[in-house]
Design a protein around this motif. Structure first.
Motif, PDB file in Angstrom:
ATOM      1  N   LEU A 111       0.830  -1.203   0.000  1.00 48.59           N
ATOM      2  CA  LEU A 111       0.000   0.000   0.000  1.00 48.59           C
ATOM      3  C   LEU A 111       0.871   1.263   0.000  1.00 48.59           C
ATOM      4  N   VAL A 112       1.908   1.285   0.819  1.00 51.09           N
ATOM      5  CA  VAL A 112       2.795   2.448   0.872  1.00 51.09           C
ATOM      6  C   VAL A 112       3.511   2.624  -0.467  1.00 51.09           C
ATOM      7  N   GLU A 113       3.952   1.530  -1.072  1.00 49.08           N
ATOM      8  CA  GLU A 113       4.612   1.610  -2.387  1.00 49.08           C
ATOM      9  C   GLU A 113       3.669   2.213  -3.424  1.00 49.08           C
ATOM     10  N   VAL A 114       2.422   1.796  -3.405  1.00 48.49           N
ATOM     11  CA  VAL A 114       1.444   2.316  -4.365  1.00 48.49           C
ATOM     12  C   VAL A 114       1.190   3.799  -4.102  1.00 48.49           C
ATOM     13  N   LEU A 115       1.090   4.182  -2.844  1.00 51.18           N
ATOM     14  CA  LEU A 115       0.907   5.592  -2.512  1.00 51.18           C
ATOM     15  C   LEU A 115       2.104   6.410  -3.007  1.00 51.18           C
ATOM     16  N   GLN A 116       3.306   5.887  -2.832  1.00 50.34           N
ATOM     17  CA  GLN A 116       4.494   6.588  -3.320  1.00 50.34           C
ATOM     18  C   GLN A 116       4.483   6.701  -4.845  1.00 50.34           C
ATOM     19  N   GLN A 117       4.012   5.674  -5.526  1.00 49.08           N
ATOM     20  CA  GLN A 117       3.900   5.740  -6.993  1.00 49.08           C
ATOM     21  C   GLN A 117       2.937   6.852  -7.408  1.00 49.08           C
TER      22      GLN A 117
END
Length: 158
Positions: A111-117
């Motif tokens: 989820l954090v990776e997707v938010l960063q993307q």
């Protein structure tokens, strides 16, 4: 003695002027909110985030059955509130909201990776991303091991 007193007064005056100057240029509390584009920017960010989140094979399955519009609205309000914007987050605390879900550390990381993307796609600077994530981190429940469900404790920075 008189020379030392004059030097001391000049030094104190310089410090006062420097303090006043710094106070005028110091960022306001809602600076992060403004950098994210205020509420409209947060809405745009969460629109992009939800599309990416649902498409992500790691995180998507957790959000596909949810009311995605409500999740987006609550995320906007939460980020707005955390960044000192005018919004009031009225949703459940993260511990309660995720109490009956089998969320693992790897799910959270996805989820954090997707938010960063999404933040990258919107041109949000890395440092600014980290500022928002640092505000969000204490709200998030965390797991103790990558394969275990998330423990029902909130992150504490004490």
């Amino acid at each position: 003695m008189k020379k030392n007193l004059i030097s001391l007064v000049l030094a104190a005056s310089s410090l006062l002027l420097a303090s006043a100057s710094f106070a005028q240029t110091a960022p306001q509390n809602d600076q992060l909110y403004k950098v994210f584009g205020e509420k409209a920017g947060l809405v745009t960010l969460m629109d992009d985030f939800m599309v990416r989140l649902l498409a992500d094979p790691r995180a998507g399955p957790h959000f596909q059955p949810s009311n995605q519009q409500r999740v987006k609205e609550q995320l906007v309000d939460q980020l707005c509130s955390l960044s000192d914007g005018p919004c009031v987050y009225k949703g459940a605390d993260m511990k309660s909201a995720h109490a009956n879900l089998d969320i693992k550390k790897s799910d959270f990381h996805a989820l954090v990776e997707v938010l960063q993307q999404s933040m990258d796609a919107k041109g949000i600077a890395f440092r600014t991303q980290n500022q928002m994530l640092a505000l969000l981190a204490p709200c998030i429940v965390t797991p103790s091991r990558s394969a275990d469900p998330i423990h029902r404790q909130e992150v504490s920075h004490s």
